[in-house]
Design an enzyme around this catalytic site. Structure first.
Site, PDB file in Angstrom:
ATOM      1  N   CYS A 133       0.834  -1.207   0.000  1.00  0.00           N
ATOM      2  CA  CYS A 133       0.000   0.000   0.000  1.00  0.00           C
ATOM      3  C   CYS A 133       0.867   1.256   0.000  1.00  0.00           C
ATOM      4  O   CYS A 133       1.429   1.634   1.040  1.00  0.00           O
ATOM      5  CB  CYS A 133      -0.928   0.003   1.216  1.00  0.00           C
ATOM      6  SG  CYS A 133      -1.987   1.464   1.326  1.00  0.00           S
ATOM      7  N   CYS A 136      -0.402   4.055   2.267  1.00  0.00           N
ATOM      8  CA  CYS A 136      -0.149   3.798   3.684  1.00  0.00           C
ATOM      9  C   CYS A 136       1.311   4.049   4.065  1.00  0.00           C
ATOM     10  O   CYS A 136       1.598   4.627   5.120  1.00  0.00           O
ATOM     11  CB  CYS A 136      -0.507   2.353   4.032  1.00  0.00           C
ATOM     12  SG  CYS A 136      -2.148   1.821   3.536  1.00  0.00           S
ATOM     13  N   ASP A 137       2.237   3.603   3.220  1.00  0.00           N
ATOM     14  CA  ASP A 137       3.641   3.533   3.622  1.00  0.00           C
ATOM     15  C   ASP A 137       4.606   4.387   2.820  1.00  0.00           C
ATOM     16  O   ASP A 137       5.797   4.444   3.150  1.00  0.00           O
ATOM     17  CB  ASP A 137       4.112   2.074   3.546  1.00  0.00           C
ATOM     18  CG  ASP A 137       3.309   1.159   4.460  1.00  0.00           C
ATOM     19  OD1 ASP A 137       2.869   1.634   5.522  1.00  0.00           O
ATOM     20  OD2 ASP A 137       3.122  -0.024   4.100  1.00  0.00           O
TER      21      ASP A 137
END
Length: 329
Positions: A133, A136-137
């Site tokens: 993701c 997300c990261d």
């Protein structure tokens, strides 16, 4: 018999449980015995969930959601659902060890699973350079050199997004053409930070405590090469967890559960769906939580309407009996 059963323990499931419990429905939430908490249990720092300006660890966030749901009266059972029967007025859910549960309504929030490469070091280095993701990261890869695996729209979107942080983004694809839409390809090709590695597949990930490089294998001649990177984003798609409802709930062309408009209503009365299992596009913790809210409210309204119908039928039966007694006198 329960008022409501929630299947799934990610942000959608626990948020639905919070709302359902506060509505006095005493929900039962069935969480997996192995994967309770959903995909966030495999995530380290979560910085884009509202309310946590300093970030929060994925497992800690899920623990807090569970605590909040239980505080208002949710019963959580760590067991695997093995089969369901949603076709009748009474919804039946069978588990591996706890028996069969029945309810008047069900919220199905089993989420989706990222497709993985299946490499030995993929799981070991998850959260330490391997991710599924970018949203997300991506922030954690500032000034790094990273690789994205995939050739579809999601891979192009991930690669383009990651150029906001990384100095260099390699896109590794097993063919010499992309599956992505023309506009997504053009954006990726025009980005000077992105370099394509064609006709190659990742067969190895190196690094003791963090990703340090990839071993690539040519899909044309079988030769191998090393690609030094500090991160690997796998963008080869995801699969909604819908195997339990095949033949019962309608699915979309994307394989997600079909719902009516912006609601959580499925094709079966009293069955609602929420989270990634209905969302082929966004797949974020906060959108899953919002979807869980919708499902709980839909279920609450359904049960209230059902009670009104049942009360009306009871009143009619009583009236008929009274009329018969009066007529007999």
């Amino acid at each position: 018999m329960r008022e409501i059963i929630i299947i799934g323990s990610g942000p959608a499931g626990f948020t639905a449980a919070i709302y359902a419990a506060r509505a006095g429905l005493s929900p039962l939430l069935l969480a997996s015995s192995v994967q309770a908490g959903g995909e966030l249990m495999n995530t380290t720092e979560v910085e884009n969930f509202p309310g946590f300006p300093d970030g929060i660890q994925g497992p800690e966030l899920m623990m807090k959601l569970q605590e909040q749901a239980e505080k208002f009266g949710t019963e959580v059972i760590l067991d695997d659902v093995t089969s369901v029967d949603f076709t009748g007025e009474v919804k039946k859910v069978e588990t591996g060890y706890s028996g069969t549960f029945e309810a008047r309504s069900v919220i199905f929030a089993t989420g989706s699973a990222y497709r993985k490469l299946g490499l030995p070091d993929e799981e070991r280095l998850s959260g330490r350079g391997v991710s599924w993701c970018a949203t997300c990261d991506g922030f954690f890869f500032k000034t790094k050199t990273i690789a994205v695996v995939g050739g579809g729209d999601s891979a192009m979107e991930e690669a383009t997004f990651l150029t906001r942080f990384a100095d260099k983004v390699y896109v590794v694809h097993r063919k010499d053409t992309l599956r992505a839409s023309k506009i997504m390809q053009e954006r990726a090709f025009a980005n000077e930070k992105i370099e394509f590695v064609w006709n190659s597949e990742v067969v190895g990930i190196s690094g003791e405590n963090a990703v340090e490089g990839l071993t690539l294998k040519s899909t044309t001649d079988g030769s191998t090469s090393e690609l030094p990177v500090q991160g690997l984003f796998v963008a080869i798609g995801n699969d909604p967890r819908v195997h339990l409802v095949h033949g019962q709930l309608d699915l979309t062309v994307d394989g997600t559960i079909a719902v009516a408009g912006r609601s959580s209503k499925t094709n079966l009365e009293g069955v609602f769906a929420a989270g990634d299992v209905v969302d082929p596009q966004y797949r974020q913790a906060v959108t899953a939580a919002a979807s869980g809210t919708v499902a709980a409210l839909d279920a609450e309204h359904f049960l209230a309407a059902l009670d009104q119908v049942e009360d009306g039928e009871t009143a009619r039966v009583i009236a008929d009996v009274v009329d018969e007694l009066v007529a007999a006198d």
